[in-house]
Design a protein around this motif. Structure first.
Motif, PDB file in Angstrom:
ATOM      1  N   TYR A 193      33.009  31.712  51.511  1.00 55.90           N
ATOM      2  CA  TYR A 193      33.066  30.948  52.757  1.00 55.90           C
ATOM      3  C   TYR A 193      34.474  30.358  52.867  1.00 55.90           C
ATOM      4  CZ  TYR A 193      27.959  30.862  53.645  1.00 55.90           C
ATOM      5  OH  TYR A 193      26.648  31.184  53.934  1.00 55.90           O
ATOM      6  N   ASN A 194      34.898  30.063  54.087  1.00 56.98           N
ATOM      7  CA  ASN A 194      36.231  29.468  54.321  1.00 56.98           C
ATOM      8  C   ASN A 194      37.309  30.197  53.527  1.00 56.98           C
ATOM      9  OD1 ASN A 194      34.849  27.298  55.715  1.00 56.98           O
ATOM     10  ND2 ASN A 194      34.406  26.416  53.713  1.00 56.98           N
ATOM     11  N   PRO A 195      37.396  31.524  53.651  1.00 51.35           N
ATOM     12  CA  PRO A 195      38.310  32.267  52.774  1.00 51.35           C
ATOM     13  C   PRO A 195      39.790  31.981  53.049  1.00 51.35           C
ATOM     14  CG  PRO A 195      37.379  33.723  54.439  1.00 51.35           C
ATOM     15  CD  PRO A 195      36.622  32.437  54.534  1.00 51.35           C
ATOM     16  N   ALA A 196      40.123  31.623  54.280  1.00 50.16           N
ATOM     17  CA  ALA A 196      41.533  31.369  54.626  1.00 50.16           C
ATOM     18  C   ALA A 196      41.590  30.648  55.959  1.00 50.16           C
ATOM     19  CB  ALA A 196      42.303  32.691  54.733  1.00 50.16           C
ATOM     20  N   SER A 197      42.676  29.951  56.193  1.00 45.08           N
ATOM     21  CA  SER A 197      42.923  29.377  57.513  1.00 45.08           C
ATOM     22  C   SER A 197      44.386  29.647  57.843  1.00 45.08           C
ATOM     23  CB  SER A 197      42.636  27.878  57.513  1.00 45.08           C
ATOM     24  OG  SER A 197      43.618  27.198  56.758  1.00 45.08           O
ATOM     25  N   ARG A 198      44.834  29.177  58.997  1.00 44.45           N
ATOM     26  CA  ARG A 198      46.230  29.436  59.362  1.00 44.45           C
ATOM     27  C   ARG A 198      47.193  28.853  58.346  1.00 44.45           C
ATOM     28  NH1 ARG A 198      46.184  27.769  65.567  1.00 44.45           N
ATOM     29  NH2 ARG A 198      44.342  26.770  64.732  1.00 44.45           N
ATOM     30  N   GLN A 201      44.767  31.374  48.671  1.00 43.37           N
ATOM     31  CA  GLN A 201      43.553  31.350  47.854  1.00 43.37           C
ATOM     32  C   GLN A 201      42.822  32.695  47.831  1.00 43.37           C
ATOM     33  OE1 GLN A 201      44.434  29.044  50.092  1.00 43.37           O
ATOM     34  NE2 GLN A 201      44.218  26.997  49.208  1.00 43.37           N
ATOM     35  N   ILE A 202      42.830  33.389  48.959  1.00 41.07           N
ATOM     36  CA  ILE A 202      42.121  34.677  49.005  1.00 41.07           C
ATOM     37  C   ILE A 202      42.865  35.718  48.148  1.00 41.07           C
ATOM     38  CG2 ILE A 202      43.227  35.384  51.188  1.00 41.07           C
ATOM     39  CD1 ILE A 202      39.621  36.220  50.180  1.00 41.07           C
ATOM     40  N   ASN A 203      44.194  35.619  48.112  1.00 40.32           N
ATOM     41  CA  ASN A 203      44.962  36.510  47.231  1.00 40.32           C
ATOM     42  C   ASN A 203      44.632  36.248  45.769  1.00 40.32           C
ATOM     43  OD1 ASN A 203      47.126  37.855  49.100  1.00 40.32           O
ATOM     44  ND2 ASN A 203      47.041  35.719  49.708  1.00 40.32           N
ATOM     45  N   LYS A 204      44.570  34.969  45.430  1.00 41.13           N
ATOM     46  CA  LYS A 204      44.284  34.596  44.048  1.00 41.13           C
ATOM     47  C   LYS A 204      42.846  34.991  43.672  1.00 41.13           C
ATOM     48  CE  LYS A 204      45.039  32.596  40.105  1.00 41.13           C
ATOM     49  NZ  LYS A 204      45.771  33.373  39.115  1.00 41.13           N
ATOM     50  N   PRO A 252      33.047  47.737  46.561  1.00 43.40           N
ATOM     51  CA  PRO A 252      32.948  47.522  48.009  1.00 43.40           C
ATOM     52  C   PRO A 252      33.103  46.053  48.396  1.00 43.40           C
ATOM     53  CG  PRO A 252      31.223  49.019  47.283  1.00 43.40           C
ATOM     54  CD  PRO A 252      31.865  48.448  46.038  1.00 43.40           C
ATOM     55  N   VAL A 253      33.810  45.847  49.493  1.00 46.08           N
ATOM     56  CA  VAL A 253      34.009  44.518  50.070  1.00 46.08           C
ATOM     57  C   VAL A 253      33.684  44.598  51.558  1.00 46.08           C
ATOM     58  CG1 VAL A 253      35.710  42.724  50.646  1.00 46.08           C
ATOM     59  CG2 VAL A 253      35.796  43.866  48.409  1.00 46.08           C
ATOM     60  N   GLY A 254      32.883  43.668  52.024  1.00 46.98           N
ATOM     61  CA  GLY A 254      32.577  43.575  53.453  1.00 46.98           C
ATOM     62  C   GLY A 254      33.218  42.329  54.035  1.00 46.98           C
ATOM     63  N   ILE A 255      33.832  42.490  55.186  1.00 46.70           N
ATOM     64  CA  ILE A 255      34.490  41.370  55.861  1.00 46.70           C
ATOM     65  C   ILE A 255      33.886  41.271  57.253  1.00 46.70           C
ATOM     66  CG2 ILE A 255      36.688  40.535  56.791  1.00 46.70           C
ATOM     67  CD1 ILE A 255      38.081  42.141  54.546  1.00 46.70           C
ATOM     68  N   HIS A 310      42.995  43.575  56.020  1.00 51.40           N
ATOM     69  CA  HIS A 310      42.134  43.242  57.169  1.00 51.40           C
ATOM     70  C   HIS A 310      42.265  41.756  57.481  1.00 51.40           C
ATOM     71  CE1 HIS A 310      40.318  47.208  56.936  1.00 51.40           C
ATOM     72  NE2 HIS A 310      40.346  47.065  55.634  1.00 51.40           N
ATOM     73  N   PRO A 311      42.002  41.381  58.736  1.00 49.36           N
ATOM     74  CA  PRO A 311      42.150  39.968  59.108  1.00 49.36           C
ATOM     75  C   PRO A 311      41.079  39.100  58.454  1.00 49.36           C
ATOM     76  CG  PRO A 311      41.246  41.248  60.936  1.00 49.36           C
ATOM     77  CD  PRO A 311      41.605  42.229  59.868  1.00 49.36           C
ATOM     78  N   ILE A 312      41.484  38.023  57.816  1.00 48.10           N
ATOM     79  CA  ILE A 312      40.566  37.083  57.152  1.00 48.10           C
ATOM     80  C   ILE A 312      40.974  35.675  57.566  1.00 48.10           C
ATOM     81  CG2 ILE A 312      39.819  36.147  54.928  1.00 48.10           C
ATOM     82  CD1 ILE A 312      40.262  38.914  53.695  1.00 48.10           C
TER      83      ILE A 312
END
Lengths: 240, 240
Positions: free
Chosen positions: B158-163, B168-171, B185-188, B210-212
């Motif tokens: 949840y809340n994977p990234a913001s502007r 954090q999502i990279n880490k 597999p990863v679903g976005i 992909h956009p996150i």
């Protein structure tokens, strides 16, 4: 594959209701069919016992392959220990996944249905673990119980016990006690949001003094989880 | 405290709809208020921006203390990173928890709303982790990412990234890659079950192409998770 939520009409989404009402055939475990019987009057119903999941899926696929509109019913959410995965797997194995249009319709899963009745125990990171070792080696389950407790997740237990299977909940509690305080709040909810609902707010020390079975969801707090009035609350971390 | 589910009327429970319709005052974050605006015509509305949660709770408590019927709106489920916990905490801190009757009304949370659009990725044990380190030390989040990946949980972010917050999502992905195959597999899913929904089925190797953002839920498989047609499926373990 439709999720009916915890069981009552008040918690079932309009999307699920419409799927039931527009289906020609309803497939599901007897207990769940009974929960939606008012909404499926006059429909053809294919229902089987608890452990006959593959039979139900095969019947659903046979009907859908013949062009009929089929609703496969799960309680809660069909994608959380429900029927959605098995239907997709069996469609794929039979080579029919491209021919039969499928849709997964979510429902309110037991974790949040039970949490709502307890207060707000799931406000922080949580792990959902089934204690059923019918399909999963106990070593895998035990490793997940240890990892979740060790990293201070709130933990939600599905299928915590059945008439024939009751040592797993004892073992889970033992594992939790190696990482969590005996006073850690535990919520036990049977038949969440149904007429015969039972709610127990207890702790790791005393949790086994309450009835726990297949219709029960158990939620064990993290190290910040506390009681507030008659509720269990896991703080998100706001400074009040 | 009511959960409106992923956003559309089709996924909102009758219990939530009734709570909105019988409330005198609706309190919530603007974006969520907009999602239910058709159902709250003529109601008094108290809405504030994203990070003003305590202001919203204080306003809700003030109104409820004055005897008004208040609906505090969260998207998804109010007990999963929503408003339910903060309302209970603030009621408790102000000594009003015994005086103001409260009810938590669950909703379909993003984990299962997103999972349904992807197929059935949550058929086995899963961990739900927020990547927002506004209220939680990053070390705690990292420890949970490692524990969940190490014990082969399916993982829902949840809340994977913001502007303003995107490392954090990279880490998280780096941590996952120390335990999981790049082909996992990863679903976005962005805006699950809303009109502007976006769905991407990818893998750990390619997920960052992909956009996150804050409106996105990311689901990362366990070692058994696989693709079936255009779906992601995590087998429960049945012999087919």
């Amino acid at each position: 594959m439709v999720g009916i939520g915890p069981g009552g009409a008040a918690d079932m989404s309009p999307r699920t209701l419409q799927a039931l009402q527009t289906a020609g055939v309803i497939v599901g475990y007897k207990t769940y069919i009974d929960l939606v019987r008012d909404n499926i009057q006059g429909k053809e119903i294919i229902s089987t016992g608890m452990t006959r999941e593959k039979d139900r899926c095969a019947a659903a696929i046979e009907q859908a392959s013949a062009g009929r509109r089929v609703a496969v019913v799960s309680s809660g959410d069909p994608g959380v220990y429900g029927m959605a995965g098995l239907v997709l797997e069996m469609l794929d194995a039979s080579g029919k996944l491209d021919d039969v249009p499928v849709e997964v319709i979510p429902g309110i899963t037991s974790a949040t249905a039970a949490a709502a009745r307890l207060g707000a125990p799931l406000m922080h990171d949580f792990a959902v673990i089934s204690l059923s070792d019918l399909l999963t080696p106990w070593e895998t389950i035990e490793r997940r119980l240890e990892a979740a407790a060790g990293a201070d997740f709130v933990i939600v237990l599905y299928n915590p016990a059945s008439r024939k299977r009751n040592w797993q909940i004892n073992k889970a509690r033992e594992i939790f006690l190696t990482f969590k305080e005996p006073s850690t709040p535990v919520g036990i909810v049977k038949n969440a949001a149904r007429q015969d609902e039972e709610i127990y707010i207890t702790d790791l020390e005393n949790m086994l003094h309450h009835p726990i079975d297949m219709l029960t969801t158990v939620i064990v707090g993290n190290r910040s989880t506390r009681l507030a009035g008659g509720f269990i609350v896991t703080p998100r971390g706001y400074a009040l």
